[in-house]
Scaffold this motif. Sequence first.
Motif, mmCIF file in Angstrom:
data_model
loop_
_atom_site.group_PDB
_atom_site.id
_atom_site.type_symbol
_atom_site.label_atom_id
_atom_site.label_comp_id
_atom_site.label_asym_id
_atom_site.label_seq_id
_atom_site.Cartn_x
_atom_site.Cartn_y
_atom_site.Cartn_z
ATOM 1 N N PRO A 9 37.900 50.006 10.470
ATOM 2 C CA PRO A 9 37.801 49.463 11.830
ATOM 3 C C PRO A 9 39.118 49.681 12.584
ATOM 4 C CG PRO A 9 37.422 47.759 10.141
ATOM 5 C CD PRO A 9 38.029 48.926 9.462
ATOM 6 N N ALA A 11 39.019 49.166 16.193
ATOM 7 C CA ALA A 11 38.592 48.832 17.560
ATOM 8 C C ALA A 11 39.359 47.652 18.160
ATOM 9 C CB ALA A 11 37.092 48.535 17.565
ATOM 10 N N GLY A 12 40.301 47.084 17.391
ATOM 11 C CA GLY A 12 41.031 45.914 17.885
ATOM 12 C C GLY A 12 41.931 46.259 19.078
ATOM 13 N N LEU A 13 42.328 45.236 19.802
ATOM 14 C CA LEU A 13 43.093 45.455 21.040
ATOM 15 C C LEU A 13 44.596 45.637 20.787
ATOM 16 C CD1 LEU A 13 41.303 42.877 23.342
ATOM 17 C CD2 LEU A 13 41.103 45.369 23.413
ATOM 18 N N GLY A 14 45.087 45.157 19.665
ATOM 19 C CA GLY A 14 46.514 45.335 19.357
ATOM 20 C C GLY A 14 47.426 44.540 20.260
ATOM 21 N N THR A 15 47.032 43.318 20.598
ATOM 22 C CA THR A 15 47.837 42.535 21.554
ATOM 23 C C THR A 15 49.191 42.112 20.973
ATOM 24 O OG1 THR A 15 46.683 40.547 20.841
ATOM 25 C CG2 THR A 15 45.858 41.608 22.823
ATOM 26 N N ARG A 16 49.284 42.038 19.625
ATOM 27 C CA ARG A 16 50.565 41.609 19.039
ATOM 28 C C ARG A 16 51.651 42.653 19.224
ATOM 29 N NH1 ARG A 16 49.177 41.044 13.158
ATOM 30 N NH2 ARG A 16 47.503 42.414 13.807
ATOM 31 N N LYS A 26 47.476 51.198 18.195
ATOM 32 C CA LYS A 26 48.507 50.820 17.221
ATOM 33 C C LYS A 26 48.398 51.666 15.951
ATOM 34 C CE LYS A 26 45.779 46.908 15.560
ATOM 35 N NZ LYS A 26 45.738 45.512 15.187
ATOM 36 N N GLN A 103 32.320 50.069 18.564
ATOM 37 C CA GLN A 103 32.109 48.627 18.694
ATOM 38 C C GLN A 103 32.194 48.353 20.193
ATOM 39 O OE1 GLN A 103 35.277 46.052 17.370
ATOM 40 N NE2 GLN A 103 33.905 44.319 17.120
ATOM 41 N N PRO A 106 35.081 43.743 21.641
ATOM 42 C CA PRO A 106 35.952 43.333 20.532
ATOM 43 C C PRO A 106 35.617 41.925 20.052
ATOM 44 C CG PRO A 106 37.153 43.198 22.609
ATOM 45 C CD PRO A 106 35.778 43.683 22.944
ATOM 46 N N GLY A 108 35.473 40.847 16.975
ATOM 47 C CA GLY A 108 36.033 40.469 15.680
ATOM 48 C C GLY A 108 35.756 41.478 14.581
ATOM 49 N N GLY A 130 42.656 49.391 9.751
ATOM 50 C CA GLY A 130 43.407 50.528 10.273
ATOM 51 C C GLY A 130 44.890 50.281 10.481
ATOM 52 N N ASP A 131 45.331 49.029 10.321
ATOM 53 C CA ASP A 131 46.756 48.748 10.532
ATOM 54 C C ASP A 131 47.390 48.094 9.299
ATOM 55 O OD1 ASP A 131 45.392 46.385 10.721
ATOM 56 O OD2 ASP A 131 46.340 45.710 12.571
HETATM 57 P P1 UTP Z 1 43.639 42.344 14.070
HETATM 58 O O1 UTP Z 1 43.531 40.972 13.554
HETATM 59 O O2 UTP Z 1 44.903 43.073 13.783
HETATM 60 O O3 UTP Z 1 43.300 42.307 15.610
HETATM 61 O O4 UTP Z 1 42.420 43.167 13.493
HETATM 62 P P2 UTP Z 1 43.649 43.322 16.767
HETATM 63 O O5 UTP Z 1 42.828 42.942 17.940
HETATM 64 O O6 UTP Z 1 43.497 44.742 16.294
HETATM 65 O O7 UTP Z 1 45.198 43.109 17.046
HETATM 66 P P3 UTP Z 1 45.982 41.892 17.719
HETATM 67 O O8 UTP Z 1 45.808 40.724 16.796
HETATM 68 O O9 UTP Z 1 45.407 41.705 19.083
HETATM 69 O O10 UTP Z 1 47.383 42.392 17.761
HETATM 70 C C1 UTP Z 1 42.360 43.589 12.164
HETATM 71 C C2 UTP Z 1 41.588 44.896 12.081
HETATM 72 O O11 UTP Z 1 40.273 44.737 12.595
HETATM 73 C C3 UTP Z 1 40.035 45.636 13.654
HETATM 74 C C4 UTP Z 1 41.409 46.039 14.152
HETATM 75 O O12 UTP Z 1 41.370 47.318 14.739
HETATM 76 C C5 UTP Z 1 42.233 46.003 12.871
HETATM 77 O O13 UTP Z 1 42.063 47.184 12.099
HETATM 78 N N1 UTP Z 1 39.219 44.953 14.680
HETATM 79 C C6 UTP Z 1 39.547 43.691 15.079
HETATM 80 C C7 UTP Z 1 38.144 45.614 15.219
HETATM 81 O O14 UTP Z 1 37.849 46.776 14.868
HETATM 82 N N2 UTP Z 1 37.394 44.961 16.161
HETATM 83 C C8 UTP Z 1 37.678 43.701 16.562
HETATM 84 O O15 UTP Z 1 36.934 43.159 17.409
HETATM 85 C C9 UTP Z 1 38.792 43.048 16.019
#
Ligand code: UTP
Length: 289
Positions: A9, A11-16, A26, A103, A106, A108, A130-131
């Motif tokens: 996965p 698809a996360g936003l990487g806000t941190r 990220k 996805q 986002p 989760g 992925g991170d």
């Molecule tokens: P994280 O908890 O690191 O969330 O997701 P995030 O949104 O990527 O980053 P922050 O917290 O805003 O900085 C853990 C993993 O799950 C994926 C992310 O890409 C990461 O590999 N993920 C998370 C998704 O694919 N979709 C989501 O809706 C949330």
Amino acid sequence: MKVRKAVIPVAGLGTRFLPATKAIPKEMLTVVDRPTIQYIVEEVVASGIEQVIFVTSEGKSAIENHFDYDFQLDTVLKMKKKNKMAEELNHISNLIDIVSVRQKKPLGLGHAIWSARDVVGDEPFAVLLGDDLVLSDQPCCHQMISLFDEVQEAIVAVQQVPLDQTSNYGIVEGRPYNDRTYKIDRMVEKPAPGTTESNLAIIGRYILLPEIFEMLEKTKPGHGGEIQLTDALLQLSQQRSIYAYEFKGIRFDAGDKLGYLKAIVAFGLRHADLGKEFREHLKQMSETL
Ligand code: UTP
């Protein structure tokens, strides 16, 4: 059953990691000489996986492009007699069969994995975030597949964390099964301080069974309003055994600023060409600064 597919996965936003991740995923940030995501794909290749399924979202096309064949670049590199680099790029694009699913929102990690259900089908599969980077002699995913070959049940990778940090993780409570392995009794996502005595924290590596998709379908949004994989796993644990495996290696959360810095230092120190000089430099720096 054998584990042949890996869902990654991304698809996360990487806000941190803002502002670095405003325009760059990220997973594409460089650790020494390659993007984070390449280490993860290399880990699955070294673990015998045959297909990668990226779960992506808008703005993540750089990840797919990184593993694609770039005809124009290949032609220019060969014209300029940069054959070694052309070879390296071709190697990356030939690493493994890759497909992508989207996805759409986002919602989760649990929802991201659910988005891959049609491509995974009715077989066990690995999940690697992925991170999340793991530095180890035997690839972490490979260690888990060896355990899966024996138990044929879902497995989550765990590491021990200080008790005052358990509220940052998904935590499992379980009974020892054998060396490094526990049978899980309870799992909870980011428990409030003092509500668990376990310090076994889930990290970004899983082996899952296709039954998880039904559980995800039924899972209501949990912590942070997101569909949590941990909640679906807890449901599944009512019906089947789930194992926690304390992997051999060091894990880095490369989606976090400090975790990313630590990953660069560790992978830099281990780098075949740069490691020796980098170690000297770090020694000098820690004395000077
Ligand atoms: P994280 O908890 O690191 O969330 O997701 P995030 O949104 O990527 O980053 P922050 O917290 O805003 O900085 C853990 C993993 O799950 C994926 C992310 O890409 C990461 O590999 N993920 C998370 C998704 O694919 N979709 C989501 O809706 C949330």
